[in-house]
Design a protein around this motif. Structure first.
Motif, PDB file in Angstrom:
ATOM      1  N   ASP A 118       0.857  -1.374   0.539  1.00 31.64           N
ATOM      2  CA  ASP A 118       0.089   0.137   0.330  1.00 31.64           C
ATOM      3  C   ASP A 118       0.571   1.159   0.012  1.00 31.64           C
ATOM      4  N   SER A 159       2.328   0.822  -4.781  1.00 33.27           N
ATOM      5  CA  SER A 159       1.379   0.298  -5.418  1.00 33.27           C
ATOM      6  C   SER A 159       1.154   1.457  -6.377  1.00 33.27           C
ATOM      7  N   SER A 160       1.852   2.273  -6.714  1.00 37.27           N
ATOM      8  CA  SER A 160       2.467   2.719  -8.292  1.00 37.27           C
ATOM      9  C   SER A 160       3.066   2.380  -9.497  1.00 37.27           C
ATOM     10  N   VAL A 185       2.224  -1.223  -9.477  1.00 38.76           N
ATOM     11  CA  VAL A 185       0.937  -2.251  -9.531  1.00 38.76           C
ATOM     12  C   VAL A 185       0.278  -1.672 -10.382  1.00 38.76           C
ATOM     13  N   ALA A 186       0.174   0.209  -9.906  1.00 44.27           N
ATOM     14  CA  ALA A 186      -0.812   0.818 -11.258  1.00 44.27           C
ATOM     15  C   ALA A 186      -0.555   1.282 -12.388  1.00 44.27           C
ATOM     16  N   ILE A 187       0.432   1.371 -12.084  1.00 43.29           N
ATOM     17  CA  ILE A 187       1.037   1.094 -13.994  1.00 43.29           C
ATOM     18  C   ILE A 187       1.146   0.100 -14.914  1.00 43.29           C
ATOM     19  N   ASN A 211      -1.406  -1.565 -14.039  1.00 40.52           N
ATOM     20  CA  ASN A 211      -2.871  -1.808 -14.645  1.00 40.52           C
ATOM     21  C   ASN A 211      -3.451  -0.853 -15.292  1.00 40.52           C
ATOM     22  N   SER A 212      -2.205  -0.364 -16.432  1.00 42.51           N
ATOM     23  CA  SER A 212      -1.582   0.819 -17.108  1.00 42.51           C
ATOM     24  C   SER A 212      -2.542   2.116 -16.753  1.00 42.51           C
ATOM     25  N   GLU A 213      -2.391   2.573 -15.265  1.00 38.28           N
ATOM     26  CA  GLU A 213      -3.063   3.562 -15.789  1.00 38.28           C
ATOM     27  C   GLU A 213      -0.876   4.083 -15.692  1.00 38.28           C
ATOM     28  N   LYS A 249       2.846   8.287 -12.784  1.00 38.59           N
ATOM     29  CA  LYS A 249       3.562   7.727 -11.748  1.00 38.59           C
ATOM     30  C   LYS A 249       4.719   7.816 -11.751  1.00 38.59           C
ATOM     31  N   LYS A 262       1.462 -10.481 -11.665  1.00 40.29           N
ATOM     32  CA  LYS A 262       1.388  -8.895 -11.408  1.00 40.29           C
ATOM     33  C   LYS A 262       2.006  -8.972  -9.610  1.00 40.29           C
TER      34      LYS A 262
END
Length: 345
Positions: free
Chosen positions: A59, A64-65, A67-69, A71-73, A78, A162
């Protein structure tokens, strides 16, 4: 390094004298970035100054950033947030040490790469004072290839599902800077210093017994004394430094001279090949190997030589020889002399 593809990259100047990180443009083409990434990754993944960590919590901002990347963020958003996190941490460090020094300036290079079907994120804090043209920021002429310019680094590998597979962190200093792993990445060491010290010493001692003592006892004792000296007197172990110390040994016998290169090769692979692997950079806890340092040499019935630790200038303190009475060892010792001298001495 084959099968490597650079998917994303960014560069930020991180300076505690500036209010925020400054994004820099890399004007080299994709081939430049890939070539540099290969060079750096080979150095980091094969470095003898690396240590394995794990994130304390997924977290936290950095994991967390990532993982966000995955997930295509947005990479841009990020990576900027990660640079801001490092900048904030370094501001806190600067506040603590402002009376002593300044936090070392540099740039944060962030990479997302695909290697052998795995996604890796790479963070590298690099000296930039002598390498970046303030007008051009050319990749080809700017990023330093010298490993001495890489201040700190981290390589985070994700599984296809992931999840984090491994976190490898290294530092140009003798110990890994605490704020880099504890405050920026929020990570903890997988092996503590005591475990690393014990595993490393035991693996080296086992190799010396197997590969050296059986073919050249004299080389065994001299090498072991040098290694005990390292473990007893250095604050941290940097395995590539220890390798260089071993390589500097001059074999005392012809048979070990013939086997020396093979021995060094096995010594270099110990951190990953030994039964209990160990990190290649960690603080030493010599107290945990105190009992293992002691060694005895049986001289004759009722006589043994006890070696309790490192001996300064061992090669110049003890010698083997023979005369018309037989074989002997000669040890230079003021205290021993006083105990056994006769009135005729």
């Amino acid at each position: 390094m084959e099968n490597l593809e650079v998917l994303e990259y960014s560069l930020h100047r991180v300076d505690v004298n500036e209010p925020a990180p400054v994004q820099l443009a890399l004007k080299g083409d994709a081939k430049d970035v890939t070539a540099y990434t290969k060079l750096v990754l080979e150095e980091l993944l094969e470095s003898s100054r690396s240590r394995y960590f794990q994130f304390k919590s997924m977290d936290e901002l950095v994991p967390s950033s990532l993982v966000a990347i995955l997930n295509s963020e947005s990479w841009t958003d990020k990576s900027r947030q990660i640079a801001e996190k490092l900048h904030g941490v370094e501001l806190q460090v600067q506040e603590r040490i402002k009376q002593l020094n300044d936090v070392r300036k540099g740039v944060l290079l962030q990479l997302k790469v695909k290697h052998d079907e795995c996604i890796k994120f790479v963070f590298i804090k690099i000296d930039n004072t002598e390498f970046f043209d303030e007008d051009d920021f050319s990749l080809k002429s700017g990023l330093p290839t010298s490993k001495s310019r890489i201040q700190k680094s981290a390589v985070i590998t994700f599984t296809p599902e992931k999840t984090v597979d491994e976190v490898i962190i290294s530092d140009s200093k003798s110990t890994i800077t605490e704020y880099w792993y504890l405050s920026f990445l929020i990570a903890e060491q997988l092996k503590d210093s005591e475990t690393n010290t014990k595993n490393a010493f035991n693996a080296i001692d086992k190799l010396l017994n197997k590969e050296v003592k059986s073919v050249s006892p004299v080389d065994y004792w001299f090498l072991r004394n040098d290694i005990v000296n390292y473990f007893r007197n250095e604050e941290s172990l940097i395995y590539d430094d220890l390798i260089e110390k071993v390589k500097a040994h001059k074999p005392e016998t012809e048979v070990f001279k013939e086997n020396f290169d093979a021995f060094v090769e096995k010594f270099e692979k110990l951190p990953i090949k030994s039964t209990k692997p160990f990190d290649t950079q960690f603080d030493l806890e010599s107290s945990v190997i105190k009992a293992r340092i002691v060694r005895k040499v049986l001289l004759d019935t009722n006589f043994e030589l006890r070696i309790n630790g490192e001996v300064k200038d061992l090669k110049f303190r003890i010698f083997a020889g023979s005369d018309n009475k037989g074989k002997f060892i000669k040890i230079y010792s003021d205290k021993g002399y006083d105990e056994f001298k006769t009135s005729g001495d």
